[in-house]
Design a protein around this motif. Sequence first.
Motif, mmCIF file in Angstrom:
data_model
loop_
_atom_site.group_PDB
_atom_site.id
_atom_site.type_symbol
_atom_site.label_atom_id
_atom_site.label_comp_id
_atom_site.label_asym_id
_atom_site.label_seq_id
_atom_site.Cartn_x
_atom_site.Cartn_y
_atom_site.Cartn_z
ATOM 1 N N ALA A 131 2.938 2.217 -9.252
ATOM 2 C CA ALA A 131 4.155 1.636 -8.671
ATOM 3 C C ALA A 131 5.132 1.248 -9.777
ATOM 4 C CB ALA A 131 3.806 0.425 -7.819
ATOM 5 N N ALA A 132 4.616 0.675 -10.872
ATOM 6 C CA ALA A 132 5.470 0.281 -11.994
ATOM 7 C C ALA A 132 6.107 1.507 -12.643
ATOM 8 C CB ALA A 132 4.654 -0.496 -13.019
ATOM 9 N N LYS A 133 5.345 2.581 -12.777
ATOM 10 C CA LYS A 133 5.876 3.814 -13.375
ATOM 11 C C LYS A 133 6.999 4.371 -12.504
ATOM 12 C CE LYS A 133 4.488 8.426 -14.914
ATOM 13 N NZ LYS A 133 5.689 9.044 -14.413
ATOM 14 N N HIS A 134 6.793 4.357 -11.196
ATOM 15 C CA HIS A 134 7.808 4.837 -10.254
ATOM 16 C C HIS A 134 9.097 4.014 -10.397
ATOM 17 C CE1 HIS A 134 8.020 7.770 -7.049
ATOM 18 N NE2 HIS A 134 8.706 6.919 -6.307
ATOM 19 N N CYS A 135 8.953 2.702 -10.548
ATOM 20 C CA CYS A 135 10.111 1.818 -10.710
ATOM 21 C C CYS A 135 10.804 2.075 -12.051
ATOM 22 C CB CYS A 135 9.693 0.361 -10.615
ATOM 23 S SG CYS A 135 9.087 -0.123 -9.002
ATOM 24 N N ASN A 136 10.024 2.165 -13.128
ATOM 25 C CA ASN A 136 10.596 2.363 -14.462
ATOM 26 C C ASN A 136 11.292 3.710 -14.604
ATOM 27 O OD1 ASN A 136 9.752 -0.149 -15.355
ATOM 28 N ND2 ASN A 136 7.797 0.637 -16.092
ATOM 29 N N ARG B 195 0.791 -1.222 0.000
ATOM 30 C CA ARG B 195 0.000 0.000 0.000
ATOM 31 C C ARG B 195 0.828 1.279 0.000
ATOM 32 N NH1 ARG B 195 -5.335 0.032 0.903
ATOM 33 N NH2 ARG B 195 -6.314 -1.994 0.935
ATOM 34 N N PHE B 196 1.984 1.263 -0.645
ATOM 35 C CA PHE B 196 2.746 2.492 -0.817
ATOM 36 C C PHE B 196 2.248 3.281 -2.021
ATOM 37 C CE2 PHE B 196 5.837 0.036 1.679
ATOM 38 C CZ PHE B 196 6.003 0.941 2.705
ATOM 39 N N PHE B 197 1.608 2.579 -2.970
ATOM 40 C CA PHE B 197 1.046 3.223 -4.152
ATOM 41 C C PHE B 197 -0.392 2.759 -4.325
ATOM 42 C CE2 PHE B 197 5.590 3.200 -4.823
ATOM 43 C CZ PHE B 197 5.815 4.522 -5.156
ATOM 44 N N LYS B 198 -1.223 3.665 -4.813
ATOM 45 C CA LYS B 198 -2.650 3.385 -4.945
ATOM 46 C C LYS B 198 -2.948 2.354 -6.028
ATOM 47 C CE LYS B 198 -6.992 5.853 -5.031
ATOM 48 N NZ LYS B 198 -7.616 7.176 -5.019
ATOM 49 N N THR B 199 -2.165 2.374 -7.115
ATOM 50 C CA THR B 199 -2.354 1.403 -8.194
ATOM 51 C C THR B 199 -1.032 0.728 -8.504
ATOM 52 O OG1 THR B 199 -1.887 2.991 -9.957
ATOM 53 C CG2 THR B 199 -4.185 2.796 -9.239
ATOM 54 N N ARG B 200 -1.123 -0.449 -9.084
ATOM 55 C CA ARG B 200 0.088 -1.177 -9.458
ATOM 56 C C ARG B 200 0.795 -0.476 -10.612
ATOM 57 N NH1 ARG B 200 0.511 -7.420 -11.407
ATOM 58 N NH2 ARG B 200 2.681 -7.330 -12.010
ATOM 59 N N LYS C 116 13.502 -1.354 -13.896
ATOM 60 C CA LYS C 116 12.447 -2.211 -14.439
ATOM 61 C C LYS C 116 11.513 -2.634 -13.310
ATOM 62 C CE LYS C 116 14.126 -2.532 -18.611
ATOM 63 N NZ LYS C 116 13.455 -2.041 -19.776
ATOM 64 N N ALA C 117 10.223 -2.618 -13.607
ATOM 65 C CA ALA C 117 9.229 -2.975 -12.597
ATOM 66 C C ALA C 117 9.232 -4.469 -12.281
ATOM 67 C CB ALA C 117 7.845 -2.553 -13.067
#
Length: 132
Positions: free
Chosen positions: A33-38, A25-30, A51-52
Amino acid sequence: MTATGDADDSAPGRLRIDKWLWFARFFKTRSLAAKHCNDGAVRLSGAVVTKAHAAVKPGDVLTFAQGRHIRVIKVLALGTRRGPAPEAQALYEDLSPPVPEERLEDPYRAPGAGRPTKRDRRAIDALHGDGE
């Protein structure tokens, strides 16, 4: 490949970093979270994640920005679903909890005094040199 299409989920003891951040629950959507990782905004044990699909395991330390705070999180468990908040909080140990922000106070008014009256506003304007 599993039914959800994630190849790294089949590795025992590992989970995709974007999925784990979403489970915890650090990000509202997966996808957020993937965008933050990428974007390279997450570090996994000191190394920048680009890479996510990078795999996390218990014992890893994640560092990322969340709002104005830098979060340092130790992964304790992987989890199997995005459950309620107490279940999500059991997945990690927060090594640097966010510090509550200090509010900027108006030097001319006492805290909790409510909105300034017209008279107060004129006095403040006079101090700033905005009045006549």
